[in-house]
Design a protein around this motif. Structure first.
Motif, PDB file in Angstrom:
ATOM      1  N   GLN A   1       0.836  -1.199   0.000  1.00  0.00           N
ATOM      2  CA  GLN A   1       0.000   0.000   0.000  1.00  0.00           C
ATOM      3  C   GLN A   1       0.871   1.250   0.000  1.00  0.00           C
ATOM      4  O   GLN A   1       1.882   1.317   0.705  1.00  0.00           O
ATOM      5  N   ILE A   2       0.468   2.215  -0.800  1.00  0.00           N
ATOM      6  CA  ILE A   2       1.201   3.480  -0.898  1.00  0.00           C
ATOM      7  C   ILE A   2       0.198   4.615  -0.693  1.00  0.00           C
ATOM      8  O   ILE A   2      -0.820   4.675  -1.379  1.00  0.00           O
ATOM      9  N   GLN A   3       0.519   5.499   0.246  1.00  0.00           N
ATOM     10  CA  GLN A   3      -0.343   6.667   0.476  1.00  0.00           C
ATOM     11  C   GLN A   3       0.345   7.896  -0.081  1.00  0.00           C
ATOM     12  O   GLN A   3       1.541   8.097   0.148  1.00  0.00           O
ATOM     13  N   SER A   4      -0.414   8.704  -0.839  1.00  0.00           N
ATOM     14  CA  SER A   4       0.189   9.889  -1.453  1.00  0.00           C
ATOM     15  C   SER A   4      -0.806  11.031  -1.503  1.00  0.00           C
ATOM     16  O   SER A   4      -2.013  10.837  -1.324  1.00  0.00           O
ATOM     17  N   LYS A   5      -0.256  12.230  -1.754  1.00  0.00           N
ATOM     18  CA  LYS A   5      -1.108  13.419  -1.882  1.00  0.00           C
ATOM     19  C   LYS A   5      -1.576  13.610  -3.325  1.00  0.00           C
ATOM     20  O   LYS A   5      -2.610  14.214  -3.578  1.00  0.00           O
ATOM     21  N   VAL A   6      -0.733  13.108  -4.240  1.00  0.00           N
ATOM     22  CA  VAL A   6      -1.005  13.255  -5.670  1.00  0.00           C
ATOM     23  C   VAL A   6      -0.671  11.925  -6.336  1.00  0.00           C
ATOM     24  O   VAL A   6       0.230  11.209  -5.881  1.00  0.00           O
ATOM     25  N   VAL A   7      -1.404  11.587  -7.398  1.00  0.00           N
ATOM     26  CA  VAL A   7      -1.092  10.380  -8.169  1.00  0.00           C
ATOM     27  C   VAL A   7      -0.785  10.789  -9.607  1.00  0.00           C
ATOM     28  O   VAL A   7      -1.545  11.553 -10.218  1.00  0.00           O
ATOM     29  N   VAL A   8       0.338  10.311 -10.119  1.00  0.00           N
ATOM     30  CA  VAL A   8       0.717  10.591 -11.502  1.00  0.00           C
ATOM     31  C   VAL A   8       0.787   9.249 -12.247  1.00  0.00           C
ATOM     32  O   VAL A   8       1.564   8.369 -11.869  1.00  0.00           O
ATOM     33  N   ILE A   9      -0.027   9.113 -13.274  1.00  0.00           N
ATOM     34  CA  ILE A   9       0.004   7.881 -14.061  1.00  0.00           C
ATOM     35  C   ILE A   9       0.911   8.119 -15.267  1.00  0.00           C
ATOM     36  O   ILE A   9       0.631   8.953 -16.113  1.00  0.00           O
ATOM     37  N   ALA A  10       2.024   7.400 -15.295  1.00  0.00           N
ATOM     38  CA  ALA A  10       2.995   7.521 -16.388  1.00  0.00           C
ATOM     39  C   ALA A  10       3.265   6.110 -16.903  1.00  0.00           C
ATOM     40  O   ALA A  10       4.404   5.690 -17.033  1.00  0.00           O
ATOM     41  N   GLY A  11       2.186   5.423 -17.184  1.00  0.00           N
ATOM     42  CA  GLY A  11       2.259   3.983 -17.458  1.00  0.00           C
ATOM     43  C   GLY A  11       2.577   3.604 -18.891  1.00  0.00           C
ATOM     44  O   GLY A  11       2.430   2.447 -19.274  1.00  0.00           O
ATOM     45  N   GLY A  12       3.015   4.548 -19.704  1.00  0.00           N
ATOM     46  CA  GLY A  12       3.384   4.223 -21.078  1.00  0.00           C
ATOM     47  C   GLY A  12       2.214   3.655 -21.854  1.00  0.00           C
ATOM     48  O   GLY A  12       1.095   4.151 -21.764  1.00  0.00           O
ATOM     49  N   LEU A  13       2.466   2.600 -22.610  1.00  0.00           N
ATOM     50  CA  LEU A  13       1.389   1.997 -23.393  1.00  0.00           C
ATOM     51  C   LEU A  13       0.578   1.022 -22.551  1.00  0.00           C
ATOM     52  O   LEU A  13      -0.290   0.331 -23.060  1.00  0.00           O
ATOM     53  N   GLY A  14       0.870   0.944 -21.246  1.00  0.00           N
ATOM     54  CA  GLY A  14       0.116   0.040 -20.374  1.00  0.00           C
ATOM     55  C   GLY A  14       0.737  -1.339 -20.368  1.00  0.00           C
ATOM     56  O   GLY A  14       1.938  -1.494 -20.523  1.00  0.00           O
ATOM     57  N   VAL A  15      -0.113  -2.325 -20.222  1.00  0.00           N
ATOM     58  CA  VAL A  15       0.346  -3.705 -20.117  1.00  0.00           C
ATOM     59  C   VAL A  15       0.103  -4.356 -21.476  1.00  0.00           C
ATOM     60  O   VAL A  15      -0.925  -4.130 -22.098  1.00  0.00           O
TER      61      VAL A  15
END
Lengths: 336, 336
Positions: free
Chosen positions: A106-120
């Motif tokens: 589990q990761i708790q954060s103030k902001v989430v940045v999705i930089a997942g490229g082309l995905g899976v």
């Protein structure tokens, strides 16, 4: 529970540069990636491939680019969760997100940045109603990690590209029987492979069914038969088969991200180009995984998106506080 | 007349990278810059300064960055007009522009890209109604290229920053009389310079007038007197002066670009972030010279803007032709 200012999903080049841009604004980053090392596709798929379109690099090897980006983020001490995939994203309240991976981290954060490229990357599957009944070791396979299991078996391969052609040639040497089923009369593979398959068809070592597709599967707990339909005449053939291998290539998929309530368009996340924010306040999407008018899937564009995102994320984390940008040429880099 | 596909005004880092991006799309570029060499401010003002925020360069010297960009553009054989300033932009019709420089050079292009950085640096001038009457060798000067001309002259300097303080100290050694006029009681210069000036005021070598400004100039064809007004008491003093040197710093100005019918906001060109086009079809603005919501004046943002601009410029030049982007990692670089 890991806590951070910014949780970055994806440790490819754009995710890494986001660490630098967030770091300049005194925001700490934690990166999560399904791959076992940072660098994304660059490190995983083509580490030794030259790249020509990174600004001010007439030529750079993919892994060298990753190494340089890693070095650039060093002063900001990013932390990593590697080899795990983020499955769940929960927004508890503004500036309070919880991410959970497939391994329960589990990761708790103030902001989430999705930089997942082309995905899976997931295999393209044929439309056969009961195909899932035969997946997971019961006869249908989309990738071939261990060819030896096909020795002396009856194999049906479907597809018209290089992967289907190459595996048909390779397995025709070890399989008991092999058939190649293809929807068209033309192959997309390289001419040399097409010629090889054609010769082996003449020699009786490969059975080839053109203008055809597998339309049904049959078996009791394990695959025993496939039904092939000629799409021109509508004639149906039954063939005995221990394995059916649909090799239609891999297709990038968003995966779990699709279920987080984000606006999705053409397998990508829609963003506002003013700051690359998504429809969920506090969640951003940068790099190849986002889409907007005239989007170009270039690493250099992801770099720009990371910069604008970081300033918006700063404002989101610190509402009401005005930040005056300091240029690094004037003030240098202060690490975290 | 020089003819090209794309005329780029400004040969700084962003203008140079635009050559690369346009080159990938088979468009030829010609660059025009007022400076005598490519590289913009990086080469002219701080060639040896380290830059820390170019993606994948933990550190790079400004001139090194320019050299790498020059090398990256090489396959696309850009041409240059250097040491000349574009004064006029005429749109003859769509895909037909004519640019003219201060030296009369004419360039015809299909597209115009303005990558002029912060523009031209011009001195900030005080508001004195007849000041222009004494410019150009008649007693009012904003920069000091040849201090020797002030030997044994009566000088009045205005300003409160380092430039005003330093020149006051320097010229107090050679001038016949020197006065420093400053609007406030506090100086913005470094404490050491302030102390030096204060000491020389005590020694009677410099006359200092605080809370004051020069409000009028007088002279017959050449400056003879300045009128200084105390802004607290409204008292006026007359002083004999051969030279009046208002040293209020340099301020970037758009220069002739302001008169080309472009939408201007805050000394920058307003652009559409979908492709960094201006209000004139076929004219784009990229890098520090443009403005939009959340604009960051970073070189890396200009690189992204150059990429999106180039694809839009291609569509503008070739209406109706669809271009499919080829990745350089797949196809490499084909020069022009």
């Amino acid at each position: 529970m890991i806590t951070t200012d910014v949780a970055i999903i994806g440790a490819g080049p754009v995710g890494l540069f986001a660490v630098f841009e967030c770091g300049l604004l005194r925001m700490r980053c934690h990166l999560i990636d399904y791959l076992p090392q940072p660098g994304g596709q660059l490190s995983e798929i083509y580490p030794k491939k030259p790249i020509y379109d990174i600004p001010a690099y007439p030529i750079v090897l993919a892994q060298e680019l990753v190494n340089n980006l890693m070095k650039q983020t060093e002063p900001f001490k990013p932390t990593f969760t590697l080899g795990e995939r983020v499955e769940k994203l929960t927004k508890v309240e503004e500036r309070h997100f919880v991410l959970e991976t497939n391994k329960g981290t589990q990761i708790q954060s103030k902001v989430v940045v999705i930089a997942g490229g082309l995905g899976v990357f997931e295999p393209r599957k044929p439309e056969i109603s009961n195909i899932t009944d035969f997946e997971n070791g019961k006869g249908v396979e989309y990738i071939i990690p261990q060819p030896e299991i096909y020795r002396d078996k009856k194999i049906v391969i479907a597809g018209g590209g290089d992967s289907a052609l190459d595996w048909t040639i390779y397995l025709s040497d070890i399989a008991k029987e092999i058939a190649l089923v293809h929807r068209s009369e033309n192959f997309r593979g390289v001419p040399d492979s097409v010629a090889k398959v054609t010769k082996r068809v003449k020699d009786g070592r490969i059975r080839m069914l053109l203008n055809s597709q597998v339309t049904d599967l049959d078996g009791n707990g394990k695959l025993e038969k496939v039904v092939v339909t000629n799409i021109k005449t509508n004639e149906k053939y039954e063939m005995e088969a221990d394995y059916f291998l649909p090799l239609f290539g891999l297709s990038p998929k968003l995966g779990p991200i699709e279920n987080w309530g984000l606006e999705i368009e053409k397998n990508a996340i829609k963003v506002n180009t003013e700051d690359y924010s998504t429809n969920i306040p506090g969640v951003y999407a940068i790099g190849d995984i986002n889409t907007y008018t005239n989007k170009l899937k270039l690493i250099l564009c992801g770099f720009h998106e990371a910069a604008l995102m970081s300033h918006s994320a700063y404002k989101y984390i610190h509402p009401g506080i005005k930040y005056t940008m300091k240029y690094t040429t004037v003030s240098g880099i202060q690490g975290l």
